[in-house]
Each structure stands twice: as C-alpha cells, then as structure tokens.
Design a protein around this motif. Structure first.
Motif, PDB file in Angstrom:
ATOM      1  N   ILE A 146       0.822  -1.208   0.000  1.00 48.18           N
ATOM      2  CA  ILE A 146       0.000   0.000   0.000  1.00 48.18           C
ATOM      3  C   ILE A 146       0.859   1.263   0.000  1.00 48.18           C
ATOM      4  O   ILE A 146       0.413   2.324   0.438  1.00 48.18           O
ATOM      5  CB  ILE A 146      -1.000   0.001   1.179  1.00 48.18           C
ATOM      6  N   THR A 147       2.100   1.146  -0.473  1.00 49.78           N
ATOM      7  CA  THR A 147       2.937   2.330  -0.659  1.00 49.78           C
ATOM      8  C   THR A 147       3.655   2.237  -2.003  1.00 49.78           C
ATOM      9  O   THR A 147       3.883   1.156  -2.531  1.00 49.78           O
ATOM     10  CB  THR A 147       3.999   2.470   0.452  1.00 49.78           C
ATOM     11  N   ILE A 170       4.984   9.992   7.711  1.00 47.16           N
ATOM     12  CA  ILE A 170       6.012   9.137   8.296  1.00 47.16           C
ATOM     13  C   ILE A 170       5.512   7.698   8.357  1.00 47.16           C
ATOM     14  O   ILE A 170       4.308   7.439   8.446  1.00 47.16           O
ATOM     15  CB  ILE A 170       6.438   9.610   9.705  1.00 47.16           C
ATOM     16  N   GLU A 171       6.446   6.785   8.275  1.00 47.84           N
ATOM     17  CA  GLU A 171       6.173   5.359   8.457  1.00 47.84           C
ATOM     18  C   GLU A 171       7.141   4.848   9.509  1.00 47.84           C
ATOM     19  O   GLU A 171       8.317   5.213   9.493  1.00 47.84           O
ATOM     20  CB  GLU A 171       6.373   4.594   7.151  1.00 47.84           C
ATOM     21  N   SER A 172       6.642   4.022  10.408  1.00 49.33           N
ATOM     22  CA  SER A 172       7.523   3.524  11.461  1.00 49.33           C
ATOM     23  C   SER A 172       7.345   2.025  11.648  1.00 49.33           C
ATOM     24  O   SER A 172       6.401   1.416  11.137  1.00 49.33           O
ATOM     25  CB  SER A 172       7.279   4.263  12.776  1.00 49.33           C
ATOM     26  N   GLN A 336       6.307 -11.060  14.696  1.00 40.27           N
ATOM     27  CA  GLN A 336       7.619 -10.550  15.088  1.00 40.27           C
ATOM     28  C   GLN A 336       7.767  -9.042  14.865  1.00 40.27           C
ATOM     29  O   GLN A 336       8.434  -8.357  15.643  1.00 40.27           O
ATOM     30  CB  GLN A 336       8.713 -11.283  14.307  1.00 40.27           C
ATOM     31  N   THR A 337       7.155  -8.510  13.789  1.00 37.61           N
ATOM     32  CA  THR A 337       7.371  -7.111  13.426  1.00 37.61           C
ATOM     33  C   THR A 337       6.053  -6.426  13.102  1.00 37.61           C
ATOM     34  O   THR A 337       5.198  -6.994  12.409  1.00 37.61           O
ATOM     35  CB  THR A 337       8.300  -6.999  12.197  1.00 37.61           C
ATOM     36  N   CYS A 338       5.894  -5.197  13.612  1.00 38.28           N
ATOM     37  CA  CYS A 338       4.708  -4.380  13.349  1.00 38.28           C
ATOM     38  C   CYS A 338       5.118  -3.164  12.529  1.00 38.28           C
ATOM     39  O   CYS A 338       6.065  -2.453  12.891  1.00 38.28           O
ATOM     40  CB  CYS A 338       4.066  -3.927  14.657  1.00 38.28           C
ATOM     41  N   ILE A 339       4.392  -2.916  11.427  1.00 32.16           N
ATOM     42  CA  ILE A 339       4.727  -1.843  10.492  1.00 32.16           C
ATOM     43  C   ILE A 339       3.540  -0.897  10.390  1.00 32.16           C
ATOM     44  O   ILE A 339       2.391  -1.337  10.261  1.00 32.16           O
ATOM     45  CB  ILE A 339       5.051  -2.419   9.096  1.00 32.16           C
ATOM     46  N   ARG A 340       3.811   0.393  10.456  1.00 30.51           N
ATOM     47  CA  ARG A 340       2.757   1.391  10.311  1.00 30.51           C
ATOM     48  C   ARG A 340       2.802   1.994   8.915  1.00 30.51           C
ATOM     49  O   ARG A 340       3.866   2.321   8.402  1.00 30.51           O
ATOM     50  CB  ARG A 340       2.919   2.493  11.357  1.00 30.51           C
ATOM     51  N   THR A 341       1.650   2.118   8.313  1.00 31.55           N
ATOM     52  CA  THR A 341       1.551   2.708   6.981  1.00 31.55           C
ATOM     53  C   THR A 341       1.695   4.229   7.087  1.00 31.55           C
ATOM     54  O   THR A 341       1.706   4.781   8.180  1.00 31.55           O
ATOM     55  CB  THR A 341       0.202   2.362   6.340  1.00 31.55           C
ATOM     56  N   PRO A 342       1.832   4.932   5.950  1.00 33.08           N
ATOM     57  CA  PRO A 342       2.049   6.385   6.006  1.00 33.08           C
ATOM     58  C   PRO A 342       0.966   7.116   6.796  1.00 33.08           C
ATOM     59  O   PRO A 342      -0.231   6.918   6.573  1.00 33.08           O
ATOM     60  CB  PRO A 342       2.011   6.797   4.529  1.00 33.08           C
ATOM     61  N   GLU A 343       1.412   7.940   7.734  1.00 31.88           N
ATOM     62  CA  GLU A 343       0.508   8.754   8.540  1.00 31.88           C
ATOM     63  C   GLU A 343       0.968  10.205   8.450  1.00 31.88           C
ATOM     64  O   GLU A 343       2.177  10.478   8.473  1.00 31.88           O
ATOM     65  CB  GLU A 343       0.509   8.288   9.996  1.00 31.88           C
ATOM     66  N   LEU A 344       0.041  11.122   8.332  1.00 37.44           N
ATOM     67  CA  LEU A 344       0.394  12.531   8.241  1.00 37.44           C
ATOM     68  C   LEU A 344       1.252  12.947   9.433  1.00 37.44           C
ATOM     69  O   LEU A 344       0.919  12.656  10.580  1.00 37.44           O
ATOM     70  CB  LEU A 344      -0.865  13.390   8.207  1.00 37.44           C
ATOM     71  N   ALA A 345       2.340  13.609   9.163  1.00 35.13           N
ATOM     72  CA  ALA A 345       3.228  14.055  10.234  1.00 35.13           C
ATOM     73  C   ALA A 345       2.502  14.977  11.198  1.00 35.13           C
ATOM     74  O   ALA A 345       2.809  15.010  12.396  1.00 35.13           O
ATOM     75  CB  ALA A 345       4.448  14.759   9.640  1.00 35.13           C
ATOM     76  N   GLU A 346       1.510  15.720  10.697  1.00 36.45           N
ATOM     77  CA  GLU A 346       0.781  16.667  11.540  1.00 36.45           C
ATOM     78  C   GLU A 346      -0.245  15.995  12.439  1.00 36.45           C
ATOM     79  O   GLU A 346      -0.784  16.625  13.354  1.00 36.45           O
ATOM     80  CB  GLU A 346       0.067  17.702  10.661  1.00 36.45           C
ATOM     81  N   ASN A 347      -0.528  14.714  12.195  1.00 32.51           N
ATOM     82  CA  ASN A 347      -1.540  13.993  12.970  1.00 32.51           C
ATOM     83  C   ASN A 347      -0.923  13.477  14.279  1.00 32.51           C
ATOM     84  O   ASN A 347      -0.685  12.287  14.453  1.00 32.51           O
ATOM     85  CB  ASN A 347      -2.111  12.842  12.143  1.00 32.51           C
ATOM     86  N   THR A 348      -0.669  14.397  15.190  1.00 32.17           N
ATOM     87  CA  THR A 348       0.017  14.040  16.445  1.00 32.17           C
ATOM     88  C   THR A 348      -0.789  13.058  17.285  1.00 32.17           C
ATOM     89  O   THR A 348      -0.212  12.236  18.002  1.00 32.17           O
ATOM     90  CB  THR A 348       0.306  15.305  17.270  1.00 32.17           C
ATOM     91  N   ALA A 349      -2.111  13.121  17.202  1.00 30.02           N
ATOM     92  CA  ALA A 349      -2.949  12.227  18.002  1.00 30.02           C
ATOM     93  C   ALA A 349      -2.671  10.764  17.667  1.00 30.02           C
ATOM     94  O   ALA A 349      -2.571   9.921  18.562  1.00 30.02           O
ATOM     95  CB  ALA A 349      -4.424  12.549  17.777  1.00 30.02           C
TER      96      ALA A 349
END
Length: 372
Positions: A146-147, A170-172, A336-349
């Motif tokens: 999805i990226t 950002i993606e983490s 074993q590993t958790c990946i986050r998809t792109p999230e708006l940098a401004e979405n601090t919540a």
C-alpha cells in the motif's frame, strides 16, 4: 525526442502498469502490484472512484522505449465540496531524465488549466484509501503493498521544477517484543467499565460483513477534520468491501462497541504481503496466488492499515482495548514485526497511540505542490 501518449486500450494500460517492473527489476526493496488488480483499479466501469473523479493515464516514450508514466486526476468531490481547486497526479515513475518528468507533468498542468484549477499536487491516488507520497527517506527499506517506491532522483526533479512540499508523512516500525501488556491491560479494563464498551473479534469473514458499512461511516467521521480528507462514498464502501475485506484475515479486524452496540472504534491490520508480491512478479497465476495465500497464513510481519476512533471517544484511551486484543492475536500467531503505513506528520494524536511501543521512523514521504 520525448513523446507523450495517453494509454486507453487494455494493451496500453498494461504497458503503463508494467513500466516500473523494468525500472526496478534489480531493486530488492520495490514491491510490485498485481497487474490484473491495477487494471481493475483503472477501469472506469469497475472502480467507483470514477463516479467522482476523472483520470488520464500517460506514457512517455523516448527512442520508441517507455521512459515514464503518470496519471492526471481530478477528484471532483474534493474540488466541489471542499473547494480545493487541485489537480492530482499519481502512479508517477520515470527514468532519471528531468525532461521526461517535465513533459509528463505538463499533461497534468494541461488538465488543471482546462478546468481552471489552481495547483497540482502529488503523488496521490483517487482517494484517501489509495497510495500517497513520494519516498524521501528509506530507500533501503522494503516497501509494502500500500505504498509506492521510488528512486531518490524523483525528489530532485520536483525541487528543480519549482515544486514545494505540501504534506509530510512518516512510516515507522517496531518489533512485537516492544509491546508490553502492562501499558494497556489494566487501562482497557477500566475504560470498558467506565464507558460501557466491549470488543468484537472475529474468526470468519462473513461475521464481519454486517459491520463494514458502519466501519466506513466511522472512518469518514473520525478523519473528517484532517485537511486532506475526502469522504468515502456508499458506492466505494461496497467496492472496498468486496475487494479487500474478504482478503484480510478476520482475526486481524477489531471493533469496539458501546452498550447499544454502536461502533466507536475499529482497526484493520494485514499480514505483510511484500515478499509474496515480489515472488508473484505481478501475476496471480499460475503460482502467484500460492505465495499470497502462504503469506496470509504464515507471515510474521503485520501492517497496521487503518485505525479510527469516534470523535466522542478520542483521547479517552479506547485504543487500549484494541491493543489488548491484538496482543492476544499476535502472541498466538508468533508475530515478530509491526509496520505502520504512512501517517500525516501533523496527525500528532495518531502518533501518540504508539509511543509506548518505541517505534522507529524508517521511511518518510511527501506530496509536492505547484501552482498553475
């Protein structure tokens, strides 16, 4: 000489889709799409995104070889309802030749000027559930289904052509071993009791389907305040329901409801299909589907795709209930590993949700804007 041609026939659209396969054929981090799936996404008779959008697919040729591609898009719901006079561009891939990039983008500008739009922005798809952003950091990280992946020179091209950064994502990533249940176990019990909430978990896809429309309604409501958000229509709900929900492991979809069975939170996680898609090489048959089915059952990596909380319950710790359920499921499956998809940098919540898991940013991406 650079020639730009609009792809209209199935053969031309297939060539359009296949171009990145040659561009990234030796790149171990690029994740190819399924060609048939891309063709369906571009079919105006099948993809309901075209109910509110128009799109044109362009291929760049140089010396009779394909050297680039781009899609020019107008999301009319965005233009008319949100009054954002924007022409989008997406599915952008190109060799390292700024003249090719310039020629492709000119087709986007033409569409925008034709409709008196003010600026071009991309890369992005038709809607908020499509891929978004050009990769600006993390070129040595495996992509996801999805990226988009791209070479570093894409950014250089945009900058040289006078584009400015519009949005940052950002993606983490974090190992599942970082997840300590003490951070949410007691909290989720208190939150359930205080607000009269309970979790819904599933083992069969058919049991999820009656809740999916409400989930998309909640998705629209929980993300409405974000500047870039365009709501998902009823027709799109049906399309995504048929296309994606049946493909996701039912145990990876979690809901939270109140005492009246009203949906107040949801989350969708998917197994990572990246390596399976690389093995499939764009085709489901004869063996591609086997790799995907194996990943669905056995992948030890998961991708957090969507999470939404009703505005009335945001900042009340409801996600502790969701995390508790995922902890049980992931422990059972040996994730074993958790990946986050792109999230708006401004979405601090949304970023604060993950702080106790010590995620590391491994990819960043941006959309670029240019006034017409």
């Amino acid at each position: 000489m650079i020639t730009i041609k609009e792809a209209k026939t199935k053969k031309e659209l297939t060539d359009y889709i296949k171009f990145p396969f040659s561009l990234y054929k030796d790149n171990p981090y690029w994740v190819p799409p399924i060609i048939a799936d891309e063709l369906e996404s571009f079919d105006k008779t099948k993809n309901p995104a075209f109910d509110n959008a128009e799109a044109y697919f362009y291929i760049a040729y140089k010396d009779n070889e394909i050297v680039g591609r781009i899609t020019a898009i107008i999301n009319w719901a965005e233009v008319n309802n949100q009054h954002k006079r924007k022409v989008r561009f997406g599915w952008f891939d190109v060799i390292d030749d700024i003249e090719v990039t310039k020629a492709l983008l000119e087709k986007v500008y033409e569409l925008g000027r034709q409709h008196n739009l003010e600026h071009a922005e991309g890369p992005m798809g038709f809607s908020n559930l499509d891929k978004v952003g050009v990769l600006t950091e993390g070129y040595d990280q495996m992509g996801t289904m999805i990226t988009w992946y791209n070479n570093p020179y894409y950014v250089t091209h945009f900058e040289q052509l006078g584009f400015q950064v519009e949005k940052e994502y950002i993606e983490s990533i974090f190992p599942f071993s970082n997840v300590k249940p003490e951070f949410f176990l007691k909290a989720q019990e208190l939150i359930k009791k205080r607000y009269g909430l309970r979790s819904l978990t599933f083992t069969k896809t058919k049991d999820i389907m009656p809740h999916v429309d409400k989930m998309f309604d909640l998705f629209n409501e929980s993300y409405a305040k974000l500047a870039s958000f365009v709501a998902i229509s009823d027709v799109q709900k049906e399309y995504f329901k048929k296309k994606y929900i049946s493909f996701i492991n039912p145990e990876y979809i979690k809901f939270v409801v109140d005492k009246d069975d009203k949906l107040v939170a949801f989350s969708i996680v998917m197994p990572s299909f990246s390596e399976a898609l690389q093995k499939a090489k764009g085709k489901l048959f004869p063996f591609g589907f086997i790799h995907l089915l194996r990943a669905r059952k056995k992948s030890k990596d998961v991708v957090f795709y969507l999470i939404g909380v009703h505005p009335d319950y945001q900042n009340k710790g409801v996600t502790a209930i969701i995390f508790d359920e995922y902890f049980k499921t992931f422990s059972e499956k040996g994730i074993q590993t958790c990946i986050r998809t792109p999230e708006l940098a401004e979405n601090t919540a949304i970023h604060l949700l993950w702080k106790n898991f010590d995620p590391k940013i491994h990819c960043q991406r941006k959309t670029y804007l240019k006034y017409l």
